[in-house]
Scaffold this motif. Structure first.
Motif, PDB file in Angstrom:
ATOM      1  N   GLU A 173      -8.160   0.102  -1.824  1.00  0.00           N
ATOM      2  CA  GLU A 173      -7.359   0.958  -2.750  1.00  0.00           C
ATOM      3  C   GLU A 173      -6.258   0.262  -3.057  1.00  0.00           C
ATOM      4  OE1 GLU A 173      -5.186   5.168  -2.554  1.00  0.00           O
ATOM      5  OE2 GLU A 173      -6.296   4.805  -0.950  1.00  0.00           O
ATOM      6  N   VAL A 174      -5.801   0.513  -4.431  1.00  0.00           N
ATOM      7  CA  VAL A 174      -4.507  -0.168  -5.037  1.00  0.00           C
ATOM      8  C   VAL A 174      -3.587   1.040  -5.051  1.00  0.00           C
ATOM      9  CG1 VAL A 174      -3.481  -1.580  -6.820  1.00  0.00           C
ATOM     10  CG2 VAL A 174      -5.697  -2.182  -5.973  1.00  0.00           C
ATOM     11  N   ARG A 175      -2.407   0.736  -4.506  1.00  0.00           N
ATOM     12  CA  ARG A 175      -1.658   1.944  -4.524  1.00  0.00           C
ATOM     13  C   ARG A 175      -0.121   1.466  -4.564  1.00  0.00           C
ATOM     14  NH1 ARG A 175      -3.403   3.612   1.586  1.00  0.00           N
ATOM     15  NH2 ARG A 175      -2.169   1.675   2.712  1.00  0.00           N
ATOM     16  N   LEU A 176       0.827   2.223  -5.056  1.00  0.00           N
ATOM     17  CA  LEU A 176       2.042   1.978  -5.262  1.00  0.00           C
ATOM     18  C   LEU A 176       2.828   2.417  -3.985  1.00  0.00           C
ATOM     19  CD1 LEU A 176       3.914   0.499  -7.565  1.00  0.00           C
ATOM     20  CD2 LEU A 176       4.519   2.955  -8.315  1.00  0.00           C
ATOM     21  N   VAL A 177       3.631   1.398  -3.545  1.00  0.00           N
ATOM     22  CA  VAL A 177       4.176   2.041  -2.350  1.00  0.00           C
ATOM     23  C   VAL A 177       5.852   1.699  -2.337  1.00  0.00           C
ATOM     24  CG1 VAL A 177       2.196   1.753  -0.875  1.00  0.00           C
ATOM     25  CG2 VAL A 177       3.859  -0.221  -0.753  1.00  0.00           C
ATOM     26  N   GLN A 178       6.465   2.025  -1.526  1.00  0.00           N
ATOM     27  CA  GLN A 178       7.562   1.344  -1.285  1.00  0.00           C
ATOM     28  C   GLN A 178       8.275   1.582   0.435  1.00  0.00           C
ATOM     29  OE1 GLN A 178      11.097   3.099  -3.854  1.00  0.00           O
ATOM     30  NE2 GLN A 178      12.265   1.624  -3.067  1.00  0.00           N
ATOM     31  N   TRP A 179       8.703   0.283   0.826  1.00  0.00           N
ATOM     32  CA  TRP A 179       8.785   0.462   2.423  1.00  0.00           C
ATOM     33  C   TRP A 179      10.485   0.958   2.664  1.00  0.00           C
ATOM     34  CZ3 TRP A 179       5.510  -0.987   6.003  1.00  0.00           C
ATOM     35  CH2 TRP A 179       4.110  -1.625   5.529  1.00  0.00           C
ATOM     36  N   PHE A 180      10.501   1.594   3.718  1.00  0.00           N
ATOM     37  CA  PHE A 180      11.839   1.943   4.424  1.00  0.00           C
ATOM     38  C   PHE A 180      12.038   1.646   5.880  1.00  0.00           C
ATOM     39  CE2 PHE A 180      10.900   4.404   0.606  1.00  0.00           C
ATOM     40  CZ  PHE A 180      12.056   5.009   0.078  1.00  0.00           C
ATOM     41  N   GLU A 181      13.068   1.752   6.340  1.00  0.00           N
ATOM     42  CA  GLU A 181      13.046   1.234   7.825  1.00  0.00           C
ATOM     43  C   GLU A 181      12.391   1.896   8.451  1.00  0.00           C
ATOM     44  OE1 GLU A 181      17.647   0.234   8.981  1.00  0.00           O
ATOM     45  OE2 GLU A 181      17.705   2.044   7.742  1.00  0.00           O
ATOM     46  N   ARG A 182      12.272   3.166   8.451  1.00  0.00           N
ATOM     47  CA  ARG A 182      11.349   4.145   9.394  1.00  0.00           C
ATOM     48  C   ARG A 182      10.049   4.686   8.694  1.00  0.00           C
ATOM     49  NH1 ARG A 182      16.861   5.616   9.885  1.00  0.00           N
ATOM     50  NH2 ARG A 182      17.711   4.784  11.772  1.00  0.00           N
ATOM     51  N   THR A 227      -9.269   4.410  11.874  1.00  0.00           N
ATOM     52  CA  THR A 227      -9.214   3.587  10.821  1.00  0.00           C
ATOM     53  C   THR A 227      -8.758   2.153  11.098  1.00  0.00           C
ATOM     54  OG1 THR A 227      -8.483   5.648   9.679  1.00  0.00           O
ATOM     55  CG2 THR A 227      -7.745   3.414   8.437  1.00  0.00           C
ATOM     56  N   SER A 228      -9.438   1.224  10.564  1.00  0.00           N
ATOM     57  CA  SER A 228      -9.294  -0.119  11.225  1.00  0.00           C
ATOM     58  C   SER A 228      -7.782  -0.490  10.854  1.00  0.00           C
ATOM     59  CB  SER A 228     -10.240  -1.154  10.759  1.00  0.00           C
ATOM     60  OG  SER A 228     -10.235  -1.111   9.479  1.00  0.00           O
ATOM     61  N   ALA A 229      -7.034  -1.411  11.489  1.00  0.00           N
ATOM     62  CA  ALA A 229      -5.629  -1.769  11.128  1.00  0.00           C
ATOM     63  C   ALA A 229      -5.810  -2.680  10.111  1.00  0.00           C
ATOM     64  CB  ALA A 229      -5.023  -2.558  12.048  1.00  0.00           C
ATOM     65  N   PRO A 230      -5.154  -2.295   8.788  1.00  0.00           N
ATOM     66  CA  PRO A 230      -5.150  -3.020   7.511  1.00  0.00           C
ATOM     67  C   PRO A 230      -4.484  -4.749   7.727  1.00  0.00           C
ATOM     68  CG  PRO A 230      -3.479  -1.580   7.288  1.00  0.00           C
ATOM     69  CD  PRO A 230      -4.124  -1.266   8.458  1.00  0.00           C
ATOM     70  N   PRO A 231      -5.121  -5.506   6.982  1.00  0.00           N
ATOM     71  CA  PRO A 231      -4.464  -6.871   6.943  1.00  0.00           C
ATOM     72  C   PRO A 231      -3.263  -6.833   6.230  1.00  0.00           C
ATOM     73  CG  PRO A 231      -6.275  -6.845   5.519  1.00  0.00           C
ATOM     74  CD  PRO A 231      -6.266  -5.506   6.407  1.00  0.00           C
ATOM     75  N   PRO A 232      -2.413  -7.935   6.372  1.00  0.00           N
ATOM     76  CA  PRO A 232      -1.229  -7.654   5.375  1.00  0.00           C
ATOM     77  C   PRO A 232      -1.646  -7.601   3.989  1.00  0.00           C
ATOM     78  CG  PRO A 232      -1.191  -9.473   6.878  1.00  0.00           C
ATOM     79  CD  PRO A 232      -2.472  -9.151   7.106  1.00  0.00           C
ATOM     80  N   PRO A 233      -1.214  -6.546   3.304  1.00  0.00           N
ATOM     81  CA  PRO A 233      -1.515  -6.236   1.833  1.00  0.00           C
ATOM     82  C   PRO A 233      -1.066  -7.158   0.797  1.00  0.00           C
ATOM     83  CG  PRO A 233       0.227  -4.731   2.823  1.00  0.00           C
ATOM     84  CD  PRO A 233      -0.056  -5.604   3.935  1.00  0.00           C
ATOM     85  N   THR A 234      -1.710  -7.069  -0.295  1.00  0.00           N
ATOM     86  CA  THR A 234      -1.454  -8.046  -1.380  1.00  0.00           C
ATOM     87  C   THR A 234      -0.401  -7.127  -1.937  1.00  0.00           C
ATOM     88  OG1 THR A 234      -3.599  -9.050  -1.470  1.00  0.00           O
ATOM     89  CG2 THR A 234      -2.079  -9.070  -3.440  1.00  0.00           C
ATOM     90  N   ALA A 235       0.829  -7.418  -2.034  1.00  0.00           N
ATOM     91  CA  ALA A 235       2.000  -6.855  -2.624  1.00  0.00           C
ATOM     92  C   ALA A 235       2.599  -7.433  -3.957  1.00  0.00           C
ATOM     93  CB  ALA A 235       3.182  -6.821  -1.648  1.00  0.00           C
ATOM     94  N   THR A 236       2.563  -6.741  -5.253  1.00  0.00           N
ATOM     95  CA  THR A 236       3.353  -7.151  -6.279  1.00  0.00           C
ATOM     96  C   THR A 236       4.427  -6.160  -6.975  1.00  0.00           C
ATOM     97  OG1 THR A 236       0.861  -7.804  -6.998  1.00  0.00           O
ATOM     98  CG2 THR A 236       2.472  -7.711  -8.792  1.00  0.00           C
ATOM     99  N   PRO A 237       5.627  -6.805  -6.908  1.00  0.00           N
ATOM    100  CA  PRO A 237       6.652  -6.061  -7.267  1.00  0.00           C
ATOM    101  C   PRO A 237       6.359  -5.187  -8.802  1.00  0.00           C
ATOM    102  CG  PRO A 237       7.523  -8.129  -6.603  1.00  0.00           C
ATOM    103  CD  PRO A 237       5.910  -8.289  -6.677  1.00  0.00           C
TER     104      PRO A 237
END
Length: 276
Positions: A173-182, A227-237
């Protein structure tokens, strides 16, 4: 008679401890005490998810801390702090990125405010639109007053570590995300509101990744997770986050009560019950 009274007095603490527990057959784990209070007071199931571990001691930043893992978070007991700072949310957004080998200092930064967004100069990122709405909807109750202050928002998710990024999950699944400290906020436009903006299941992901690593080191096979642990996702800004080369700050300016990177956790703010 006296013996009977003594037996009742001896059994009372155990009975009280059991009555303080709230158990979840979905995962087989219970919550109690301050962790239960914090979980219930700050969003409960819709925010934290189910407990996925017992309360136990773990090494956090080199210190033994009592923690309990949930699907989306890790709660930590810090009895050295006065309430409400005696329960803190773990920095599992930063930890998950580190497990994936991704250095958030290297993520593209805009380093300037965008219209209609909240700009955080501490990390050089904006939070906009649905991400900003969700960031402001959740927080840690600090002052006992209605509504959430920005300091209460920061106490939950912390500062943004990335701009909006497209990532591909383990199931494709391709999704838009944003990472935060927590945590990690995700957009799921296929879902009706309010389920179209969700917090990522980082607690589950980290626990599954840790189990797989331990099994690999032991030469065995990790138990099959839900749910299997995902590999490092492909990230595109996204286009809004125009890359701008920025040197890693030696000592970023950090708001009171917020940790960044490997910096030590400061004590609770002195003005613990004020606003603004």
């Amino acid at each position: 008679m006296l013996v009977g009274i003594l037996v009742v007095l001896m059994l009372a603490p155990a009975a009280q401890a059991q009555s303080d527990e709230r158990c979840f057959p979905e995962t087989g784990f219970c919550i109690s005490g301050r962790i239960r209070q914090f979980w219930e007071q700050n969003g409960g199931l819709s925010v934290f998810g189910f407990p996925i571990s017992p309360q136990r001691e773990e090494q956090i930043e080199g210190r033994p801390i009592q923690v309990q893992w949930f699907e989306r978070n890790r709660l930590e007991l810090h009895p050295e702090n006065p309430p409400p700072y005696d329960v803190l949310i773990g920095r599992i957004g930063a930890e998950r990125l580190a497990l994936e080998g991704r250095d958030w200092f290297t993520f593209p930064k805009l380093n300037r405010p965008l219209a209609g967004c909240r700009f955080f100069p501490e990390t050089g990122h904006n939070v906009c639109g649905s991400f900003l709405r969700r960031w402001r909807e959740i927080g840690v109750e600090l002052d006992g007053r209605p509504g959430l202050t920005e300091r209460e928002n920061l106490a939950f998710l912390g500062l943004p570590l990335s701009g909006e990024m497209q990532e591909t999950s383990a199931n494709g699944e391709v999704r838009l995300v944003q990472w935060f400290e927590r945590g990690r906020i995700e957009l799921h436009p296929q879902n009706p509101a309010p389920y179209d903006v969700q917090l990522g299941l980082l607690g589950r992901e980290i626990q599954e990744a840790s189990a797989a690593l331990q099994a690999s080191q032991a030469g065995g096979t990790a138990p099959a997770p839900e749910t299997s642990a995902p590999p490092p996702p492909t990230a595109t800004p996204t286009p809004t986050a125009t890359p701008a080369p920025v040197a890693r700050p030696a000592a970023p300016s950090i708001p009171s009560g917020v940790r960044i990177g490997a910096m030590a956790r400061p004590g609770p703010p002195q003005n613990a019950h004020g606003r603004g």
